[in-house]
Design an enzyme around this catalytic site. Structure first.
Site, PDB file in Angstrom:
ATOM      1  N   GLU A 195       0.610  -0.960  -0.236  1.00 36.71           N
ATOM      2  CA  GLU A 195       0.240  -0.199   0.341  1.00 36.71           C
ATOM      3  C   GLU A 195       0.708   1.254  -0.558  1.00 36.71           C
ATOM      4  OE1 GLU A 195      -3.058  -0.446   3.266  1.00 36.71           O
ATOM      5  OE2 GLU A 195      -3.308  -1.719   2.407  1.00 36.71           O
ATOM      6  N   ARG A 245       2.164   2.407   4.574  1.00 36.48           N
ATOM      7  CA  ARG A 245       2.085   3.428   2.912  1.00 36.48           C
ATOM      8  C   ARG A 245       2.978   3.865   2.944  1.00 36.48           C
ATOM      9  NH1 ARG A 245      -2.776   2.858   6.304  1.00 36.48           N
ATOM     10  NH2 ARG A 245      -4.126   1.447   5.222  1.00 36.48           N
ATOM     11  N   ASN A 373     -13.589   6.819  12.697  1.00 38.86           N
ATOM     12  CA  ASN A 373     -15.279   6.458  12.988  1.00 38.86           C
ATOM     13  C   ASN A 373     -14.597   6.683  14.745  1.00 38.86           C
ATOM     14  OD1 ASN A 373     -14.517   3.977  11.658  1.00 38.86           O
ATOM     15  ND2 ASN A 373     -15.355   3.826  14.128  1.00 38.86           N
ATOM     16  N   ASP A 416     -19.115   3.143   9.820  1.00 41.37           N
ATOM     17  CA  ASP A 416     -17.811   2.603   9.466  1.00 41.37           C
ATOM     18  C   ASP A 416     -17.331   3.821   8.840  1.00 41.37           C
ATOM     19  OD1 ASP A 416     -15.172   1.789  10.107  1.00 41.37           O
ATOM     20  OD2 ASP A 416     -15.462   0.261   9.140  1.00 41.37           O
ATOM     21  N   TRP A 503      -9.178   5.924   1.748  1.00 41.60           N
ATOM     22  CA  TRP A 503      -7.825   6.648   1.579  1.00 41.60           C
ATOM     23  C   TRP A 503      -7.209   6.630   0.527  1.00 41.60           C
ATOM     24  CZ3 TRP A 503      -4.219   4.173   0.765  1.00 41.60           C
ATOM     25  CH2 TRP A 503      -3.562   2.729   0.096  1.00 41.60           C
TER      26      TRP A 503
END
Length: 648
Positions: A195, A245, A373, A416, A503
């Site tokens: 990622e 990431r 969240n 979520d 994202w």
């Protein structure tokens, strides 16, 4: 003909003949050397394992030796406890042995003499670290070497601290993009699906996976150094799967988070650890996955752990020492201002974590950070109220961490829908006047435009077709919610927990005056369940499943920020489970990874496809670009590989 004069042979200190037989070496040679070679540097049947040992703890090594890897050709070995002790000692000796480096001296095309450690070389290139610690990237030029580097870097997760994946590079255009081809591929061995977004600084590319970072020659993909430590056992959350990431950069260091919620600084030339700071206790369900953000003298980060009931925060650390400078907690303690928005005991394990990279305005010296969240994710029986500052965009003073303003996109959320999507800071005209804006396509299905100085909401419009939870956002900035459809034993909601987007990167092109975002048309069925918080366990309070018979659709949309409406859209083929984002260019191109695994370019004005390369991977990362040795490259992580593309 040799262009380099060697001074010392390449040997392992541990291989120097000893007076006394080493029982660990005897065990290794009798059991392992046939495949891995007597010096562990690899053989016909097995790989080099000298640097692989560091990936494993002793219990993991024992398990690996005794059970083998049958599906990969490594047989099990019956090693007793008495035999295992010296064998492990020998393996650790391999890992810790100091190598006498290959040294060389070269003459460059501009008449300089460089001498130092040869990190890699071929008949085309060399990577040389001189005794001052600097890395020189060299290309052969007759009897000499030409030093090369990058002319345009990609120095942070989104290319710019303002969060916008847009580049002024225009070497690759609509007329020549069809000639783009793969120039090199680098594989991260034993990594999960990547990622990471590569960062390029002065010709060196930095890419990450869980608890590891590679430095590569950005023009050839050749490894310069590799930092790695074992992954944390017993961890819960996304980091337990090995996701990471990327890095942040400042000076001679790169910064990254570890899976157990530490932040570390590495020497960017050597990979050596400069400092390490614990951000939070992983035993309390914290973990970390995303790239930090550099602002002035600080490096800023948050942590993950929202699905496990961790309490969110944003923290600043001194780049030189790693010492914490300030911390902003995203959920107040009982009795503090804002705690009245949490009615019930769930404020003790509230979520609202800050796992994704924020944005920074150097002129205003303000940080903008999205929050996750509230917890439990799906069960709100013990958390009445708006649940500040979950599902929010926070504006913080970069020097102190003081809250300047906030906007909550989804008050009291049960679906979520983190607000942890990219925050893009743009300067543009709004209603005829220049204005400093913040724009975000949110997971809840609404596109927001906010004055980033004051926090005033300027626009909130749905940007996908399937939004069933709210009719609109009212003048007070709050969503006007709709009654939800019951489906089976759950509640059908659009978008699903994956969101209308997520994202993966977005991009604003100031030339085209368009905002590009990968969107998802998908609904979900939500079900609640009782839950009690425990360390080491998830804290969801229910589940979400796909709608039977529904076919999700991934659609690239170009949005007019003044209306929130799509000017064009490109619907992709696939199951709707890819997570690659976009980048736009001054030459009017949009690059993205489509839902079938292709890396593609389309016309930024019309959405017309212009070029594609099939990676045959499920892509979970977003592309970037840089200029190296006069040539523009695009790079993207696909599967466990980094692909780099350029024109001939």
């Amino acid at each position: 003909m040799f262009r380099v004069r060697f001074f010392l042979p390449f040997i392992l200190v541990s291989c120097v003949a000893a007076q006394k037989p080493d029982p660990g070496r005897a065990q290794f040679e009798s059991r392992c050397a046939l495949c891995h070679g007597a010096d562990a540097a690899g053989g016909e049947l097995g790989p080099n394992i000298i640097n692989r040992v560091r990936r494993f703890t002793d219990p993991e090594l024992i398990h690996l030796i005794r059970t083998g890897l049958p599906t990969r050709g490594m047989p099990a070995s019956s090693v007793t406890d008495e035999q295992m002790t010296p064998l492990l000692s020998f393996l650790h000796g391999l890992q810790n042995a100091k190598r006498v480096p290959v040294r060389g001296k070269v003459t460059t095309t501009d008449g300089r003499t460089l001498e130092g450690q040869i990190l890699n070389e071929s008949f085309l290139d060399m990577q040389l670290r001189t005794d001052d610690g600097q890395v020189h990237l060299l290309r052969t030029a007759g009897e000499r070497y030409r030093e090369v580097t990058s002319q345009t870097d990609w120095t942070t997760y989104n290319g710019d601290v303002r969060g916008n994946r847009y580049t002024a590079l225009d070497q690759i255009t609509k007329s020549n993009v069809a000639g783009l081809s793969a120039k090199w591929v680098f594989t991260l061995e034993n990594a999960p699906r990547l990622e990471t977004t590569p960062v390029v600084v002065q010709g060196i590319m930095y890419v990450t996976s869980g608890n590891e970072c590679y430095a590569l020659d950005a023009g050839s993909g050749r490894e310069i150094w590799h930092f790695q430590r074992p992954r944390t056992k017993g961890l819960v959350g996304n980091a337990a799967s090995g996701f990471n990431r990327g890095v942040a950069w400042a000076g001679n260091r790169v910064f990254m988070v570890t899976d157990n919620a530490h932040i570390i600084a590495l020497n960017r030339m050597t990979g050596e650890l400069a400092w390490e700071t614990e951000m939070a206790d992983w035993h309390q369900n914290y973990n970390a996955t995303s790239a930090p953000l550099v602002t002035g003298r600080y490096v800023i980060s948050g942590t993950a752990g929202g699905e496990q009931g961790a309490r969110g925060f944003v923290a600043a650390f001194d780049q030189e020492t790693g010492k914490e400078a300030w911390r902003f907690w995203t959920v107040p303690r009982p009795g503090e201002p804002g705690a009245e928005t949490w009615k019930g005991g769930d404020i003790d394990h509230p979520g609202a974590v800050t796992w994704f990279t924020g944005s920074y305005d150097p002129e205003l010296d303000m940080i903008y950070w999205p929050t996750g969240n509230p917890g439990p994710d799906y069960n709100d029986q013990n958390r009445g109220g708006d649940n500040l500052y979950s599902c929010s965009i926070l504006a913080l003073d970069a020097k102190t961490g003081k809250l300047k303003w906030y906007y909550q996109t989804s008050p009291h959320n049960n679906f979520d829908w983190d607000a942890t999507e990219p925050l893009v800071l743009i300067d543009a005209n709004w209603e005829g006047q220049p204005r400093k804006l913040l724009v975000q396509a949110n997971r809840n299905g609404f596109f927001y435009v906010i004055d980033r100085i004051t926090g005033k909401l300027l626009l909130a419009k749905p940007f996908v077709d399937k939004v069933t939870w709210a009719k609109e956002v009212g003048p007070d900035g709050r969503p006007i919610e709709l009654p939800l459809e019951k489906a089976g034993r759950g509640t059908k909601v659009c978008p699903s927990q994956d969101g209308a987007t997520n994202w993966f990167s977005t991009s604003w092109n100031p030339g085209e005056q368009l905002f590009y975002v990968q969107t998802l048309e998908k609904c979900g069925i939500y079900t609640t369940a009782p839950v009690t918080w425990e360390a080491g366990r998830s804290y969801l309070g229910g589940s979400q499943r796909n709608v039977p018979g529904e076919v999700p659709r991934k659609i690239l949309r170009a949005i007019d920020i003044h209306t929130g409406k799509a000017v064009w859209q490109f619907a992709q083929k696939g199951p709707g489970n890819s997570w690659g984002g976009v980048i736009s260019t001054a030459s009017g191109l949009v690059f993205f990874t489509d839902d079938s695994g292709m890396f593609m370019a389309v016309d930024g004005k019309t959405g017309q496809p212009l070029w594609e390369f099939q990676t045959n991977q499920l892509v979970k990362a977003s592309p970037m670009t840089y200029q190296f040795d006069g040539k523009q490259y695009f790079a993207v992580a696909a599967g466990t590989n980094i692909f780099a593309f350029a024109l001939p």
